[in-house]
Structures are given as structure tokens and as C-alpha cells.
Write a protein that holds these residues in place. Structure first.
Motif, PDB file in Angstrom:
ATOM      1  N   GLU A 285       0.845  -1.190   0.000  1.00 47.64           N
ATOM      2  CA  GLU A 285       0.000   0.000   0.000  1.00 47.64           C
ATOM      3  C   GLU A 285       0.882   1.242   0.000  1.00 47.64           C
ATOM      4  O   GLU A 285       1.764   1.399   0.850  1.00 47.64           O
ATOM      5  CB  GLU A 285      -0.927   0.007   1.226  1.00 47.64           C
ATOM      6  CG  GLU A 285      -1.884  -1.173   1.294  1.00 47.64           C
ATOM      7  CD  GLU A 285      -2.906  -1.163   0.160  1.00 47.64           C
ATOM      8  OE1 GLU A 285      -3.129  -0.084  -0.426  1.00 47.64           O
ATOM      9  OE2 GLU A 285      -3.491  -2.234  -0.128  1.00 47.64           O
ATOM     10  N   ALA A 286       0.628   2.124  -0.951  1.00 41.79           N
ATOM     11  CA  ALA A 286       1.491   3.295  -1.125  1.00 41.79           C
ATOM     12  C   ALA A 286       1.571   4.149   0.134  1.00 41.79           C
ATOM     13  O   ALA A 286       2.636   4.662   0.493  1.00 41.79           O
ATOM     14  CB  ALA A 286       0.986   4.132  -2.301  1.00 41.79           C
ATOM     15  N   GLU A 287       0.442   4.304   0.833  1.00 38.98           N
ATOM     16  CA  GLU A 287       0.431   5.173   2.013  1.00 38.98           C
ATOM     17  C   GLU A 287       1.224   4.594   3.187  1.00 38.98           C
ATOM     18  O   GLU A 287       1.523   5.308   4.149  1.00 38.98           O
ATOM     19  CB  GLU A 287      -1.011   5.470   2.453  1.00 38.98           C
ATOM     20  CG  GLU A 287      -1.827   4.239   2.840  1.00 38.98           C
ATOM     21  CD  GLU A 287      -2.602   3.651   1.664  1.00 38.98           C
ATOM     22  OE1 GLU A 287      -3.600   2.957   1.915  1.00 38.98           O
ATOM     23  OE2 GLU A 287      -2.209   3.894   0.515  1.00 38.98           O
ATOM     24  N   ASP A 288       1.562   3.303   3.116  1.00 36.41           N
ATOM     25  CA  ASP A 288       2.320   2.675   4.201  1.00 36.41           C
ATOM     26  C   ASP A 288       3.835   2.781   3.997  1.00 36.41           C
ATOM     27  O   ASP A 288       4.605   2.408   4.881  1.00 36.41           O
ATOM     28  CB  ASP A 288       1.943   1.195   4.322  1.00 36.41           C
ATOM     29  CG  ASP A 288       0.497   0.997   4.773  1.00 36.41           C
ATOM     30  OD1 ASP A 288      -0.040   1.918   5.416  1.00 36.41           O
ATOM     31  OD2 ASP A 288      -0.078  -0.065   4.474  1.00 36.41           O
ATOM     32  N   ARG A 289       4.255   3.273   2.847  1.00 36.83           N
ATOM     33  CA  ARG A 289       5.692   3.331   2.569  1.00 36.83           C
ATOM     34  C   ARG A 289       6.361   4.497   3.280  1.00 36.83           C
ATOM     35  O   ARG A 289       5.730   5.504   3.592  1.00 36.83           O
ATOM     36  CB  ARG A 289       5.928   3.461   1.049  1.00 36.83           C
ATOM     37  CG  ARG A 289       5.550   2.219   0.285  1.00 36.83           C
ATOM     38  CD  ARG A 289       5.659   2.418  -1.223  1.00 36.83           C
ATOM     39  NE  ARG A 289       4.734   1.475  -1.888  1.00 36.83           N
ATOM     40  CZ  ARG A 289       4.139   1.677  -3.030  1.00 36.83           C
ATOM     41  NH1 ARG A 289       4.366   2.799  -3.695  1.00 36.83           N
ATOM     42  NH2 ARG A 289       3.322   0.779  -3.534  1.00 36.83           N
ATOM     43  N   TYR A 290       7.661   4.355   3.512  1.00 39.72           N
ATOM     44  CA  TYR A 290       8.454   5.447   4.051  1.00 39.72           C
ATOM     45  C   TYR A 290       8.449   6.620   3.080  1.00 39.72           C
ATOM     46  O   TYR A 290       8.197   6.466   1.883  1.00 39.72           O
ATOM     47  CB  TYR A 290       9.906   5.010   4.256  1.00 39.72           C
ATOM     48  CG  TYR A 290      10.159   4.117   5.452  1.00 39.72           C
ATOM     49  CD1 TYR A 290       9.123   3.613   6.227  1.00 39.72           C
ATOM     50  CD2 TYR A 290      11.460   3.779   5.800  1.00 39.72           C
ATOM     51  CE1 TYR A 290       9.377   2.802   7.319  1.00 39.72           C
ATOM     52  CE2 TYR A 290      11.727   2.962   6.888  1.00 39.72           C
ATOM     53  CZ  TYR A 290      10.679   2.462   7.648  1.00 39.72           C
ATOM     54  OH  TYR A 290      10.935   1.670   8.716  1.00 39.72           O
ATOM     55  N   THR A 291       8.736   7.792   3.600  1.00 35.14           N
ATOM     56  CA  THR A 291       9.007   8.942   2.750  1.00 35.14           C
ATOM     57  C   THR A 291      10.521   9.051   2.558  1.00 35.14           C
ATOM     58  O   THR A 291      11.298   8.476   3.322  1.00 35.14           O
ATOM     59  CB  THR A 291       8.497  10.240   3.381  1.00 35.14           C
ATOM     60  OG1 THR A 291       9.239  10.509   4.582  1.00 35.14           O
ATOM     61  CG2 THR A 291       7.012  10.137   3.703  1.00 35.14           C
ATOM     62  N   PHE A 292      10.932   9.805   1.555  1.00 31.40           N
ATOM     63  CA  PHE A 292      12.375   9.964   1.342  1.00 31.40           C
ATOM     64  C   PHE A 292      13.027  10.735   2.487  1.00 31.40           C
ATOM     65  O   PHE A 292      14.206  10.518   2.791  1.00 31.40           O
ATOM     66  CB  PHE A 292      12.642  10.653   0.003  1.00 31.40           C
ATOM     67  CG  PHE A 292      12.567   9.712  -1.165  1.00 31.40           C
ATOM     68  CD1 PHE A 292      13.481   8.675  -1.306  1.00 31.40           C
ATOM     69  CD2 PHE A 292      11.575   9.856  -2.120  1.00 31.40           C
ATOM     70  CE1 PHE A 292      13.416   7.797  -2.374  1.00 31.40           C
ATOM     71  CE2 PHE A 292      11.504   8.980  -3.197  1.00 31.40           C
ATOM     72  CZ  PHE A 292      12.418   7.953  -3.325  1.00 31.40           C
ATOM     73  N   GLU A 293      12.267  11.607   3.126  1.00 33.27           N
ATOM     74  CA  GLU A 293      12.811  12.308   4.292  1.00 33.27           C
ATOM     75  C   GLU A 293      13.112  11.321   5.420  1.00 33.27           C
ATOM     76  O   GLU A 293      14.156  11.422   6.088  1.00 33.27           O
ATOM     77  CB  GLU A 293      11.831  13.379   4.771  1.00 33.27           C
ATOM     78  CG  GLU A 293      11.695  14.584   3.856  1.00 33.27           C
ATOM     79  CD  GLU A 293      10.774  14.352   2.661  1.00 33.27           C
ATOM     80  OE1 GLU A 293      10.668  15.255   1.805  1.00 33.27           O
ATOM     81  OE2 GLU A 293      10.176  13.260   2.577  1.00 33.27           O
ATOM     82  N   GLN A 294      12.211  10.365   5.638  1.00 30.47           N
ATOM     83  CA  GLN A 294      12.444   9.347   6.670  1.00 30.47           C
ATOM     84  C   GLN A 294      13.625   8.445   6.303  1.00 30.47           C
ATOM     85  O   GLN A 294      14.446   8.099   7.161  1.00 30.47           O
ATOM     86  CB  GLN A 294      11.175   8.496   6.846  1.00 30.47           C
ATOM     87  CG  GLN A 294      10.016   9.239   7.465  1.00 30.47           C
ATOM     88  CD  GLN A 294       8.731   8.426   7.454  1.00 30.47           C
ATOM     89  OE1 GLN A 294       8.432   7.723   6.482  1.00 30.47           O
ATOM     90  NE2 GLN A 294       7.968   8.506   8.529  1.00 30.47           N
ATOM     91  N   ILE A 295      13.710   8.090   5.035  1.00 28.55           N
ATOM     92  CA  ILE A 295      14.815   7.239   4.572  1.00 28.55           C
ATOM     93  C   ILE A 295      16.140   7.968   4.754  1.00 28.55           C
ATOM     94  O   ILE A 295      17.127   7.386   5.241  1.00 28.55           O
ATOM     95  CB  ILE A 295      14.617   6.856   3.093  1.00 28.55           C
ATOM     96  CG1 ILE A 295      13.330   6.050   2.907  1.00 28.55           C
ATOM     97  CG2 ILE A 295      15.814   6.069   2.578  1.00 28.55           C
ATOM     98  CD1 ILE A 295      12.897   5.914   1.459  1.00 28.55           C
ATOM     99  N   GLU A 296      16.172   9.243   4.373  1.00 33.63           N
ATOM    100  CA  GLU A 296      17.402  10.026   4.493  1.00 33.63           C
ATOM    101  C   GLU A 296      17.859  10.093   5.947  1.00 33.63           C
ATOM    102  O   GLU A 296      19.050   9.903   6.250  1.00 33.63           O
ATOM    103  CB  GLU A 296      17.175  11.440   3.946  1.00 33.63           C
ATOM    104  CG  GLU A 296      18.409  12.318   4.029  1.00 33.63           C
ATOM    105  CD  GLU A 296      18.150  13.740   3.574  1.00 33.63           C
ATOM    106  OE1 GLU A 296      19.117  14.529   3.540  1.00 33.63           O
ATOM    107  OE2 GLU A 296      16.985  14.076   3.250  1.00 33.63           O
ATOM    108  N   GLU A 297      16.948  10.363   6.864  1.00 33.47           N
ATOM    109  CA  GLU A 297      17.306  10.463   8.282  1.00 33.47           C
ATOM    110  C   GLU A 297      17.826   9.135   8.821  1.00 33.47           C
ATOM    111  O   GLU A 297      18.846   9.084   9.516  1.00 33.47           O
ATOM    112  CB  GLU A 297      16.101  10.925   9.096  1.00 33.47           C
ATOM    113  CG  GLU A 297      16.401  11.072  10.584  1.00 33.47           C
ATOM    114  CD  GLU A 297      15.201  11.534  11.387  1.00 33.47           C
ATOM    115  OE1 GLU A 297      15.359  11.742  12.608  1.00 33.47           O
ATOM    116  OE2 GLU A 297      14.099  11.689  10.812  1.00 33.47           O
ATOM    117  N   ALA A 298      17.134   8.044   8.476  1.00 36.87           N
ATOM    118  CA  ALA A 298      17.537   6.723   8.983  1.00 36.87           C
ATOM    119  C   ALA A 298      18.901   6.314   8.440  1.00 36.87           C
ATOM    120  O   ALA A 298      19.756   5.805   9.179  1.00 36.87           O
ATOM    121  CB  ALA A 298      16.480   5.683   8.608  1.00 36.87           C
TER     122      ALA A 298
END
Length: 375
Positions: A285-298
Motif C-alpha cells: 500500500e502506497a500510504e504505508d511506505r516510508y518517505t524519502f525524508e524518513q529514509i534520508e534520516e535513517a
């Protein structure tokens, strides 16, 4: 390139020239759709400025004689920075080849992979940071073929000809209808071919999210999915899906969640938390995916931990090399007997010793048996 020749050159005077790449199209003979894409890419690139998005300098044109007809024609050039390190896909292919070679009788002592785990994480972080910057757009063609490496070995997002603006609701505008896209895919791809062949060609269908395959409206979450598939390829150095699946099966079964991308093993990754990040990109489900901001921080946190561990390990190995036996040779056996001394004189915590691998000890002079026993 996809719709014309690409030349290298320089921009500016001889005293301060900048290496550049020039994508050429011959406007009189080019397919109108390709010309439209060229112009669209130029417009998009004027709006994007980021260290990990390829730098756009502008568009120019000149008159030149057609080499066949000798008639004058207009030639357009898109001028960008020169990223001459090749594509991320070419780096992955090289690593896959080296990995196979190192397991054969042809392997030679001292052979190394073309890049290490720290570099993988750094590229992943740079791509995520670049994509976070263009979050007001949908790239729609995120794949390792469209990531170039510059002379500093930094990853740069390129090929923005497929980018679409987001409307206020976050839905992609101007999305091609399912019927026309289906026809174009059937023209461009052999639907019965195994997907493994696509990683060495254009590759785009491999990276399409379920909602793209369904020809529905979609958000920039499709880019997050494509990024996740790209990370599977990068960190596994293999195909994102089972290599025997065909393009038709991929298109029909990914959109119904019957087929999922190959899963990464935490133990084989540069850091175990990468597995969770990639899986967060590949939620159905698209709405359950991380955002690029979250990926960048992690990934930023993970890369920081890796860098600290590398420095700690270096200091520890330097310290271990100071230990010698009576003949002043490096320790040949039973490093365990020095454990308390390590803790007293050089190692800040017992977990630091876990950073030392069997290969490190072999490089220090231990034989394979002693190194294995010590670890």
C-alpha cells in the motif's frame, strides 16, 4: 543517450573551464515525442538544484549541415555537469562479475570488490537526499541506470525527462492512460522474457510500483517503491525478483501482491537496520511506505554508526599490532590470553572486539586456524 548523442566538453574560458556533458538532438529529424521529452526535461531541471541531482547549466542550439543531405538543420544541446564515473547499474554489474570471479579458480590473492558496504550506504543516502529534494515532483523512472557517479564517487540523480509535477492533492498530473501504456510496453518489451534480462537493458518495468502497473493515479510513493527495488539490487548484487519470472508474470502478479521483491538478509548487509528501511519502501500500500525524508534520516544515522565503527576498528587494529611475542613477530596464537590487557590498555568496550574479523587477523600475520579460533 535515449534520444540523441551525448558529448563531453568544457564550459567557460580556458582559465576556469568546467567539464560538461552535452546531450544533442537534431530537432528537424527527431521524433516529436522525443523532442517534447527533451524540452520537458530541460524545464524540470531548471527547477532542481541539489548536490545529488545532476547540475543543469542550460540549453543551447546551433546550425549544422546534415552529413547525409548536406542541408542545414537546427541542433539542440542540453548542457549538464559531467558525471564520468558511469551509472550505478554499471558499478553493480562490475561488482556482480567480481563477486563471481572471486569464487572461481581464477581468483587471485588481493582481489577486492569495486566498492564496500560503507560506499553502498553512502550512495543510498545520497540518492534518498536527492529524491527528498524533488519531493514536489514524481520522477517515475528511478533505477540504477538513471543514477550517475561523478569524479568524487558521489551519486547523482539524472534523466528527468519523465518527471511530473504534483498537484495540490499529491496526485500525479497528466498520467498516461492504462490502455496506451499497455500498448507501448508490448511494443517495447518482450513480455515472455525473464526479468533478469531487463537488469542489463532498460530495466524500467522492474522498478514499477503496483499502482503504476495497475495504471491508476499515483503519488510520488511510486518513486519510493522504485528506490526500494534499486536498494535490493544494490545490497544483494543480484536480481530484484526471482530470475525465472517473466515480464508478463511480473506485471500481472506484482500489482496483486502475489509476487514480492527478493528479501535481503540482515546478516549480509553493511548494517542490519537497512533491511527494515528497504522493506518500508516496498510496502504494497502506497500510504504505508516510508518517505524519502524518513529514509534520508535513517540512513544518515546508520552511516554515522558505520563510520564510527570503522574508526574504532582501525584504532583497535593499530593497537593489536603493538603486541608482540619474544621474537618481535606479530602474535601468532591465542589472542584471547591478552583479553584483559586489551580492556585495560586500549579497548573502550568489549563490543569493540566484535568489529575485528578473521580476515583482519590473517592480515596481521595469524594463520587461518588461529584467526578463526580467536574470533
Amino acid at each position: 543517450g535515449g534520444c540523441g548523442w551525448v558529448y563531453t566538453g568544457t564550459l567557460g574560458g580556458s582559465g576556469a573551464s568546467i567539464p560538461i556533458a552535452c546531450k544533442e538532438v537534431i530537432s528537424a529529424s527527431i521524433d516529436p515525442d522525443d523532442l517534447k521529452e527533451f524540452q520537458h526535461e530541460a524545464r524540470m531541471m531548471t527547477q532542481l538544484h541539489h548536490p545529488y541531482v545532476i547540475t543543469f547549466y542550460g540549453v543551447c542550439e546551433k546550425m549544422a549541415n546534415n552529413k547525409h543531405t548536406k542541408e542545414p538543420e537546427v541542433r539542440l544541446y542540453m548542457v549538464t555537469e559531467l558525471a564520468d564515473g558511469g551509472s550505478l547499474e554499471s558499478k553493480i554489474e562490475k561488482a556482480i562479475h567480481m563477486k563471481k570471479l572471486m569464487k572461481t579458480a581464477s581468483a587471485k590473492k588481493g582481489m577486492k570488490m569495486p566498492f564496500d558496504g560503507q560506499t553502498m550506504v553512502r550512495w543510498a543516502l545520497q540518492i534518498a537526499a536527492g529524491m527528498a529534494h524533488i519531493h514536489g515532483f514524481i520522477h517515475r523512472d528511478v533505477k540504477p541506470h538513471n543514477v550517475l557517479l561523478n569524479k568524487s564517487n558521489d551519486a547523482l540523480i539524472c534523466d528527468l525527462g519523465t518527471v511530473k509535477n504534483l498537484d495540490p492533492d499529491g496526485i500525479g498530473s497528466g498520467i498516461t492512460s492504462g490502455e496506451s501504456r499497455t500498448k507501448r510496453e508490448e511494443d517495447d518489451y518482450d513480455l515472455e522474457a525473464p526479468v533478469s534480462s531487463m537488469t542489463r537493458n532498460l530495466g524500467t518495468p522492474l522498478y514499477m510500483a503496483p499502482e503504476q502497473v495497475l495504471y491508476d493515479q499515483y503519488s510520488n510513493a511510486v518513486d519510493v517503491w522504485a528506490y526500494g527495488i534499486m536498494m535490493v539490487r544494490l545490497f544483494s548484487l543480484g536480481d530484484p525478483y526471482h530470475s525465472s519470472i517473466t515480464m508478463r508474470e511480473l506485471r500481472e502478479e506484482v500489482c496483486t501482491n502475489k509476487v514480492q521483491p527478493n528479501r535481503l538478509k540482515a546478516s549480509s548487509l553493511p548494517h542490519p537496520r537497512i533491511k527494515k528501511i528497504v522493506e518500508g519502501c516496498l510496502e504494497f500500500e502506497a500510504e504505508d511506505r516510508y518517505t524519502f525524508e524518513q529514509i534520508e534520516e535513517a540512513l544518515s544515522n546508520i552511516l554515522n554508526e558505520i563510520e564510527i565503527n570503522i574508526q574504532t576498528k582501525k584504532e583497535l587494529l593499530d593497537y593489536l599490532k603493538t603486541f608482540s611475542i619474544e621474537d618481535n613477530q606479530h602474535i601468532q596464537k591465542d589472542l584471547g590470553s591478552y583479553y584483559d590487557k586489551f580492556l585495560e590498555q586500549g579497548v573502550e568496550c568489549q563490543e569493540d572486539l566484535g568489529l575485528v574479523t578473521r580476515e583482519d587477523l590473517i592480515n596481521m600475520g595469524l594463520n587461518k586456524h588461529s584467526a578463526k579460533k580467536t574470533v
